[in-house]
Enzyme design. Structure first.
Site, short mmCIF file in Angstrom:
data_model
loop_
_atom_site.label_atom_id
_atom_site.label_comp_id
_atom_site.label_asym_id
_atom_site.label_seq_id
_atom_site.Cartn_x
_atom_site.Cartn_y
_atom_site.Cartn_z
N LYS A 28 24.02 -31.01 5.03
CA LYS A 28 24.31 -30.66 3.64
C LYS A 28 24.81 -31.89 2.86
O LYS A 28 24.36 -32.17 1.75
CB LYS A 28 25.35 -29.54 3.58
CG LYS A 28 25.37 -28.89 2.22
CD LYS A 28 26.41 -27.82 2.12
CE LYS A 28 27.66 -28.38 1.51
NZ LYS A 28 28.79 -27.50 1.55
N ASP A 46 24.35 -25.05 -0.73
CA ASP A 46 25.78 -24.88 -0.44
C ASP A 46 26.12 -23.41 -0.66
O ASP A 46 25.24 -22.57 -0.86
CB ASP A 46 26.64 -25.81 -1.31
CG ASP A 46 26.74 -25.31 -2.75
OD1 ASP A 46 25.97 -24.41 -3.14
OD2 ASP A 46 27.62 -25.82 -3.47
#
Ligand code: SF4
Length: 212
Positions: free
Chosen positions: A121, A139
């Site tokens: 991420k 996210d």
């Protein structure tokens, strides 16, 4: 899943509501951005900015960070969550960039993910901020809002990312990443989505279901 015409409407509404989609993290060079993204794990961007506004005036290159002791950096990052681990990761990352990549931050996802403290991420957010057109970081806000809108039925981050890449035209991936984050923070909140204030009602699977 959301129809193609509805996706076009959603993109138009987002573009009008959030005309300048970009990260709210402050940075003035790619290494500052990488440090800020590492620091932002489980910490608000606002808190990260508060700390980095001072920090980056003293140090803002891999070389400068690689010379810091862990204790020195910890003292500067105390108001950030998980600051001990993050201090260690940032110094190690700075050393690797300095020694292995001659001071240049790698721009490939897999190379970035080899850096300490940089998971998929973090790497994807970094690349998205640097305008890499191949990433669509997911996210918590992107995950929640895209599912509510009906853009995906994915059950994990990978499935959601794949669905979003399928249904959203690639030239909108980066913008859509930021739009979904902004909308998740401001309107489509985790506990109480403010549907009465939301201009996406007509195109939202979650809202339509509540109204049935
Ligand atoms: S209508 Fe409600 S659930 Fe749908 S995107 Fe807007 S705030 Fe979120």
């Amino acid at each position: 899943m959301t129809k193609k015409d509805d996706i076009t409407k959603i993109i138009d509404i987002f573009a009008e509501k959030y005309p300048q989609p970009e990260t709210s993290l402050n940075y003035s060079n790619p290494f500052e951005l990488l440090v800020a993204v590492i620091l932002s794990a489980q910490t608000t961007d606002k808190q990260v900015n508060k700390v980095t506004n001072k920090l980056f005036k003293e140090y803002n290159t891999p070389e400068e960070f690689s010379r810091l002791s862990r204790q020195e950096l910890q003292n500067k990052l105390k108001s950030v969550g998980l600051y001990r681990n993050k201090s260690k990761y940032i110094i190690e990352t700075a050393k690797i960039i300095q020694n292995k990549h001659r001071g240049a931050i790698p721009r490939k996802l897999n190379d970035l993910m080899e850096l300490p403290g940089v998971g998929k991420k973090t790497a994807a957010v970094f690349l998205a901020c640097c305008s890499d057109k191949d990433t669509f970081p997911v996210d918590t806000h992107v995950y929640r809002v895209s599912k509510r809108l009906g853009l995906t039925r994915g059950q994990n981050v990978k499935e959601v990312e794949n669905d979003l890449k399928d249904v959203i035209p690639q030239n909108h991936w980066i913008n859509m990443h930021y739009w979904l984050i902004n909308h998740g923070r401001e309107v489509c909140k985790a506990r109480n989505p403010q549907c009465d204030k939301c201009s996406l009602q007509d195109y939202c699977a979650y809202y339509t279901k509540q109204e049935d």
